[in-house]
Design an enzyme around this catalytic site. Structure first.
Site, short mmCIF file in Angstrom:
data_model
loop_
_atom_site.label_atom_id
_atom_site.label_comp_id
_atom_site.label_asym_id
_atom_site.label_seq_id
_atom_site.Cartn_x
_atom_site.Cartn_y
_atom_site.Cartn_z
N ALA A 1 0.86 -1.18 0.00
CA ALA A 1 0.00 0.00 0.00
C ALA A 1 0.90 1.23 0.00
O ALA A 1 2.08 1.14 0.35
CB ALA A 1 -0.87 -0.03 1.24
N GLY B 1 0.80 -5.12 0.78
CA GLY B 1 -0.32 -5.11 -0.16
C GLY B 1 0.06 -5.66 -1.52
O GLY B 1 -0.81 -6.11 -2.27
N GLU C 1 -0.35 -9.25 -1.09
CA GLU C 1 -1.79 -9.48 -0.92
C GLU C 1 -2.51 -9.41 -2.27
O GLU C 1 -3.48 -10.12 -2.52
CB GLU C 1 -2.37 -8.47 0.08
CG GLU C 1 -1.87 -8.75 1.51
CD GLU C 1 -2.24 -7.65 2.49
OE1 GLU C 1 -1.79 -6.51 2.27
OE2 GLU C 1 -2.99 -7.92 3.43
N GLU D 1 4.28 -5.53 7.15
CA GLU D 1 3.47 -4.48 7.78
C GLU D 1 3.80 -4.27 9.25
O GLU D 1 3.71 -3.16 9.78
CB GLU D 1 1.98 -4.79 7.63
CG GLU D 1 1.40 -4.56 6.25
CD GLU D 1 1.54 -5.74 5.29
OE1 GLU D 1 2.38 -6.64 5.59
OE2 GLU D 1 0.86 -5.78 4.28
C1 3H9 Z 1 0.62 -2.30 3.41
O1 3H9 Z 1 0.83 -2.82 2.34
C2 3H9 Z 1 -0.70 -2.36 4.10
C3 3H9 Z 1 -1.65 -3.37 3.50
O2 3H9 Z 1 -1.42 -4.65 4.06
C4 3H9 Z 1 -3.08 -3.05 3.81
C5 3H9 Z 1 -3.65 -1.82 3.25
C6 3H9 Z 1 -5.12 -1.70 3.46
N1 3H9 Z 1 4.63 3.47 -0.17
O3 3H9 Z 1 13.31 1.95 0.23
P1 3H9 Z 1 13.73 2.67 -1.00
C7 3H9 Z 1 9.39 4.97 -1.40
S1 3H9 Z 1 1.80 -1.37 4.19
C8 3H9 Z 1 5.10 4.68 -0.47
O4 3H9 Z 1 14.77 3.71 -0.89
P2 3H9 Z 1 14.87 0.27 -2.06
C9 3H9 Z 1 10.48 5.32 -0.41
O5 3H9 Z 1 10.00 6.17 0.60
C10 3H9 Z 1 3.19 -1.42 3.11
N2 3H9 Z 1 6.39 4.94 -0.76
O6 3H9 Z 1 14.11 1.64 -2.18
C11 3H9 Z 1 11.52 5.97 -1.30
O7 3H9 Z 1 11.11 7.30 -1.52
P3 3H9 Z 1 12.22 8.46 -1.71
C12 3H9 Z 1 3.93 -2.69 3.16
C13 3H9 Z 1 7.24 3.91 -0.73
O8 3H9 Z 1 15.12 -0.18 -3.43
C14 3H9 Z 1 11.38 5.19 -2.61
O9 3H9 Z 1 10.08 4.58 -2.57
N3 3H9 Z 1 5.12 -2.60 2.36
C15 3H9 Z 1 6.83 2.61 -0.41
O10 3H9 Z 1 16.01 0.38 -1.13
C16 3H9 Z 1 12.42 4.11 -2.78
O11 3H9 Z 1 12.40 3.29 -1.62
C17 3H9 Z 1 6.32 -2.27 2.87
O12 3H9 Z 1 6.46 -2.07 4.05
C18 3H9 Z 1 5.46 2.40 -0.11
N4 3H9 Z 1 4.97 1.16 0.17
O13 3H9 Z 1 13.85 -0.72 -1.35
C19 3H9 Z 1 7.48 -2.17 1.90
N5 3H9 Z 1 7.90 1.79 -0.45
O14 3H9 Z 1 13.01 8.06 -2.91
C20 3H9 Z 1 8.15 -0.82 2.04
C21 3H9 Z 1 8.95 2.55 -0.78
O15 3H9 Z 1 11.41 9.68 -1.84
N6 3H9 Z 1 9.20 -0.62 1.10
N7 3H9 Z 1 8.56 3.83 -0.96
O16 3H9 Z 1 13.04 8.43 -0.45
C22 3H9 Z 1 10.41 -1.22 1.18
O17 3H9 Z 1 10.65 -2.07 2.02
C23 3H9 Z 1 11.49 -0.81 0.22
O18 3H9 Z 1 11.13 0.45 -0.27
C24 3H9 Z 1 11.70 -1.77 -0.99
C25 3H9 Z 1 12.68 -1.10 -2.00
C26 3H9 Z 1 12.31 -3.08 -0.47
C27 3H9 Z 1 10.41 -2.04 -1.70
#
Ligand code: 3H9
Length: 719
Positions: A67, A106, A109, A129
């Site tokens: 998400a 998400g 999911e 999450e």
């Molecule tokens: C969820 O899914 C809830 C659901 O179950 C239910 C809903 C109803 N959203 O980390 P990076 C941005 S909760 C918005 O440097 P990498 C990040 O801030 C979510 N923005 O890259 C950054 O911005 P900036 C569950 C996001 O290659 C840019 O993208 N998911 C999101 O080192 C690059 O990110 C997670 O917890 C997001 N979801 O790593 C996964 N994700 O460039 C969260 C990233 O402005 N994400 N951004 O600083 C991660 O773990 C890592 O970003 C990922 C890539 C491994 C994907």
């Protein structure tokens, strides 16, 4: 699509297959435009008679990162995620998720509502999450247990750790792995299924949850795991309750409904805001405000370490784990042998604990080469000096490194407090000199303070920050000022803990109060671990009179109580154990010293202990921010969470102060100023922000702040 929505989905057709490609760079979160696009194009594919199957994939390196985290706690546009996923789940045409990269939260999911899942061998799937104070709220808590069984699903959701494609295949999350072109393989896979009258839905797979019904073991194990690894956190209990519903509810939708209710409770809980602050805070910390984003980075393909002790060995492991060949130099052959032995033992421990395969161990350990000769470091891209804290010794080493390495090599010093400019000044390349303060054990602790000298070049800083990320560190920039960020804040915290002891508290009361606040280890257990004799010996050597706050610990040393190293300090320890036992024999010493110093011992509340220790961090943090030593208040939160055991669910000391309200912080400090006027004088920035009813996040930019504390002015006190 309307323009205001964020992200999009691309639609294309290949024969009788529709391809929906999520396009929301860089990592494809399910932002408003993505949800709207998915809903629109699922409908479009379903109403087109020539389409027989649907592929859902992601553009670029990610499938879907979850998400959109930035939407939480705000009102959002476009359809909600659960209704979009319902459209996919009840698509009339079969849908396959073609997982081209990370499918997290998400994102996974979304894949779980598809009929089939295929990944490349680089695919990564997980439900992280819990790290954001949330639970998988788009059906993950109900569908994952049905696919992999409740026990494994709980482990994945409580740890937040992702699985590789290979593991996802064996655990049943993926149906297949594509070895060639993902989209071509997904098309072929679908063509085989098109004629089937029905396609599998995860919601209908009840076997594994029914097997767990009636057995308490699975949930009891999960509760024990959560208590051990996620102390004080709200979301884990909610996750377990959701899985309980998945096991016990006959109706899948009833389980989904419970999941939504529990998700909402997480969303409203202050822990969620704190943990999301840390998620974005860590990414913000990796950026240096006055260094352009497109600053060219030096490539780091080889490294050298000077010093094969605990720190040098740990740093070598970090570099090797990131795939960088590293030469470890020590001038003493025996030390070098011992150092290499410790590194190998550490890797072996990881193998024994199942964190690494024997093959992986061979590969990373093979990247570490011992050497006795400085000449071998001639062509490495970076050298990290990691010898003990002695400026003259480090200066000698920097002079040698400056003469033996090529002009481009970055010279970094692993120091917890020495002046980086004084090291740079002995070289011909001050622009290439930087501080890298790793925390012990360096192969475990995530914090890395990157210390910016007055001449450290943009390229050097940007390269070292990027190297930090490559090594999986939470890297934070500190200006070159005494104590940098973390240890400077720690001095006031430890000072207050010691004063509380003189005023009437016992070590166990102080430790218990702070541990119940969420600190991973109380200050006296920490001091026992580090060794009380370090400060005592240093003071003796320099002929410095013991400051009031250190009188008790110095007296303990006089009585041969040095901490864990000789099984007695503030606590007693049994042979071979680190568990602290009370030391009633010390109580007389505490009383005596209080009396000698005219301090009347009194009953002290746990709240006073917490307030004095934590607000000491906050007030010093405000000074650090004001001087520009830290770029932003969130950086200090990252430092405290990753290096000092501050509870992530409280968002770090500065975020905690914001949540308390800076006016309330000043009010509490005002009460304490009766005990110590000088210590509790609010930092000017704290006072100013409080007067403006503002928070630390609203502090003025660095350039408008005050003068930097110099190494000469510094009086760190503390330990
Ligand atoms: C969820 O899914 C809830 C659901 O179950 C239910 C809903 C109803 N959203 O980390 P990076 C941005 S909760 C918005 O440097 P990498 C990040 O801030 C979510 N923005 O890259 C950054 O911005 P900036 C569950 C996001 O290659 C840019 O993208 N998911 C999101 O080192 C690059 O990110 C997670 O917890 C997001 N979801 O790593 C996964 N994700 O460039 C969260 C990233 O402005 N994400 N951004 O600083 C991660 O773990 C890592 O970003 C990922 C890539 C491994 C994907």
């Amino acid at each position: 699509m309307t323009n205001e929505l964020k992200g999009k989905v691309n639609y294309s057709v290949n024969g009788n297959i529709a391809i929906l490609e999520v396009d929301n760079p860089p990592v494809n979160p399910l932002s408003s435009g993505v949800r709207a696009g998915l809903a629109e194009f699922i409908e479009k594919a379903n109403s087109d008679d020539s389409i027989k199957g649907i592929i859902l994939t992601g553009a670029g390196r990610s499938f879907i990162a979850g998400a959109d985290i930035s939407e939480f706690g705000k009102s959002f546009d476009g359809p909600d995620l659960n209704s979009t996923l319902r459209d996919i789940e009840f698509s009339k045409k079969p849908v396959i998720a073609a997982i081209n990269g990370t499918a997290l939260g998400g994102g996974l999911e979304t894949a779980l509502v598809c009929n089939y899942r295929m990944g490349t061998n680089k695919a990564i799937v997980g439900l992280p999450e819990v790290n954001l104070g949330l639970l998988p709220g788009a059906g993950g808590t109900q569908r994952l247990p049905r696919l992999v069984g409740p026990s494994q699903a709980l482990k994945m959701m409580l740890s937040g750790a992702p699985l590789s494609a290979e593991k996802a295949l064996t655990s049943g999350i993926l149906d297949a792995i594509s070895e060639n072109s993902l989209i071509e393989d997904a098309i072929e896979f679908l063509q085989d299924k098109i004629e089937l009258s029905e396609h599998p839905k995860v919601r209908d797979k009840n076997e594994k949850v029914l097997e767990a019904r009636g057995s308490e073991n699975v949930l009891a194990e999960a509760k024990a795991l959560a208590a051990k690894t996620r102390r004080g956190q709200f979301a884990p209990g909610q996750i377990i309750a959701c899985v309980e519903a998945a096991i016990n509810e006959d109706d899948f939708d009833a389980g989904l409904k419970k999941e939504s209710e529990y998700f909402l409770e997480c969303l409203m809980n202050p822990q969620r805001e704190a943990m999301i602050h840390i998620f974005f805070g860590e990414r913000a910390a990796s950026k240096i405000s006055d260094i352009p984003k497109d600053t060219p980075l030096m490539s780091i393909n080889s490294a050298g370490i000077v010093g094969s002790g605990t720190m040098g060995g740990g740093i070598a492991m970090n570099l090797a784990n990131a795939g960088i060949p590293v030469l470890v130099l020590d001038q003493d052959e025996k030390n070098l042998e011992r150092g290499m032995g410790v590194i190998e033992k550490n890797y072996q421990m990881m193998v024994d604990r199942g964190r690494m395969s024997e093959e992986q161990k061979e590969k990373v350990f093979g990247l570490i080469t011992p050497t006795l000769s400085y000449e071998d470091l001639a062509n490495v891209d970076i050298v990290v000096e990691a010898v003990y804290e002695n400026l003259e010794l480090k200066q000698e080493i920097f002079k040698t490194l400056d003469s033996v390495t090529n002009n481009n090599t970055i010279l970094a010093s692993n120091t917890s407090g020495l002046d980086i400019d004084a090291l740079a000044s002995v070289t011909e390349r001050p622009g290439k000199v930087v501080g890298t303060h790793f925390f012990s054990p360096a192969n475990v602790m995530r914090l890395l303070e990157v210390v910016r000298g007055k001449d450290s070049s943009d390229e050097t800083m940007a390269t070292v920050m990027s190297l930090g990320k490559r090594m999986g560190k939470a890297a934070v920039v500190s200006l070159n000022a005494p104590g940098f960020i973390g240890n400077r804040m720690l001095a006031g915290y430890t000072y207050q803990a010691n004063m509380l002891l003189l005023e009437g508290a016992l070590p166990s009361q102080v430790d218990n109060a702070l541990e119940s606040f969420g600190m991973s280890m109380g200050p006296f257990r920490m001091l026992d671990l580090v060794g009380l004799d370090l400060g005592w010996r240093a003071r003796k050597l320099a002929n410095i009179e013991t400051p009031l706050a250190n009188k008790i610990s110095d007296e303990l040393c006089e009585r041969d109580r040095f901490g864990q190293k000789n099984s007695r300090g503030f606590y007693n320890y049994s042979e071979g154990s680190r568990a602290p036992n009370p030391a009633p024999e010390n109580e007389e010493i505490y009383k005596e010293i209080s009396e000698k110093n005219n301090i009347k011992r009194r009953e002290i509340s746990d709240q006073e202990i917490i307030d004095r220790c934590i607000l000491a961090l906050v007030n010093e943090g405000a000074r650090i921010l004001e001087e520009g030593v830290a770029q932003r208040s969130g950086d200090m939160d990252i430092v405290y969470i990753n290096g000092y055991g501050f509870p992530i669910w409280r968002g770090g000391p500065m975020f905690y102060a914001n949540q308390l309200g800076l006016k309330e912080v000043i009010k509490k400090m005002d009460v304490f100023s009766e005990l110590d006027k000088e210590f509790w004088k609010p930092a000017p920035l704290l006072q100013k922000l409080s007067d403006q009813s503002a928070s630390f996040g609203e502090a003025p930019p660095v350039g408008e702040r005050s003068e930097l504390l110099s190494f000469k002015q510094a009086n760190m006190g503390g330990v």
